[in-house]
Design an enzyme around this catalytic site. Sequence first.
Site, PDB file in Angstrom:
ATOM      1  N   ASN A   1     -10.496  -0.516  -1.515  1.00 29.06           N
ATOM      2  CA  ASN A   1      -9.039  -0.339  -0.996  1.00 29.06           C
ATOM      3  C   ASN A   1      -8.217  -1.101  -2.305  1.00 29.06           C
ATOM      4  OD1 ASN A   1      -6.223  -0.988  -0.300  1.00 29.06           O
ATOM      5  ND2 ASN A   1      -7.104  -1.729   1.805  1.00 29.06           N
TER       6      ASN A   1
ATOM      7  N   HIS B   1      -3.378   6.598   2.398  1.00 31.11           N
ATOM      8  CA  HIS B   1      -3.837   5.429   1.656  1.00 31.11           C
ATOM      9  C   HIS B   1      -5.248   4.979   2.226  1.00 31.11           C
ATOM     10  CE1 HIS B   1      -4.610   1.167   0.939  1.00 31.11           C
ATOM     11  NE2 HIS B   1      -4.247   0.747   2.171  1.00 31.11           N
TER      12      HIS B   1
ATOM     13  N   CYS C   1       0.778  -1.164  -0.017  1.00 33.40           N
ATOM     14  CA  CYS C   1       0.006  -0.188  -0.073  1.00 33.40           C
ATOM     15  C   CYS C   1       0.955   1.207  -0.002  1.00 33.40           C
ATOM     16  CB  CYS C   1      -0.983   0.000   1.240  1.00 33.40           C
ATOM     17  SG  CYS C   1      -1.886  -1.317   1.074  1.00 33.40           S
TER      18      CYS C   1
END
Length: 322
Positions: free
Chosen positions: A278, A248, A123
């Site tokens: 995500n 993120h 990420c």
Amino acid sequence: MTDLHVPAGVPATRIMGLGHYRPANVITNDDLVARGVDTNDEWIRTRVGIAERRWADPDESVVDMGEQAASKALASSGVAAQDVDLVLVATCTMPTPVPAAAPQLASRLGIDAPGAFDVNSGCSGFVYALNIASAAVLTGQARHVLVVASERFSGWIDMTDRTTCIILGDGAGAAVVGPSATPGFGPVVWGSDGEQFDTVAIDERTRYFRQEGQAVYRWATGQMADVARAACERAEIAPEDIAAFVPHQANLRIIDSLAKRLGLPNAVVARDIVTSGNTSAATIPLALSRMVEAGEIASGAPVLVLGFGSGLAYAAQVVLAP
């Protein structure tokens, strides 16, 4: 002793253009219920803040999505393919470790014989790749660098695990990094907590994504605000001068907690997770590109980016919007 020649660098670097891509296939929370996931819309929205996510078509790959985002970034930057010397792809969802995505993507875009490699830091991968790109231009190793983050998590999802299948999405974002007369990147603050490396992983046996959600939540909400604050301090940018905060997109509760702790009174906060899910390395460039395209961030405005996740690795930085 013979001295080696070192190419001349440039005074500074900046992001010259951005691009993004989201697959057309929208998966709502109700769609997951219809697929047999033991959940409901209220449960998902309450815990992670997601209303929908995008999943790629079966024949749509990491490279396919990256190509779409990269093409937009190149067009936005005004940089021609022949002027790109290095291509970096941040991803952790290629179907096989070899070959890398970057050489394939470069070939599709008509970029002739560039340096090309993938960056796998989960990420935080996009922020790491941005700094590799900036360093290459600063030291004269490249004129322009194409940085792409593309993830296809729909190929790694366990549909019986409602804690993960509700979160993950597919998508791509891209940036072109090039020379600048004035700095467009503040100093990066990066690091890792390798003792917790196994809290976010692809299971070796099942090949499905898994994570220890509570452990990651505690780590992110407990430590990442300090990392982001340090990035502002090193860039000598006051919190009230930050125009946008793009962390993120892991969980809406994490995003809101970090924004509150940082106290950024004039910043628009990225909440792309609500409609994109995500997408790991792609979340930051995907959200940032969409915000710039929508006019939410002015050109030259300071943006605080914060990547964190698998590894556990993190990276924060203040950058100027293109």
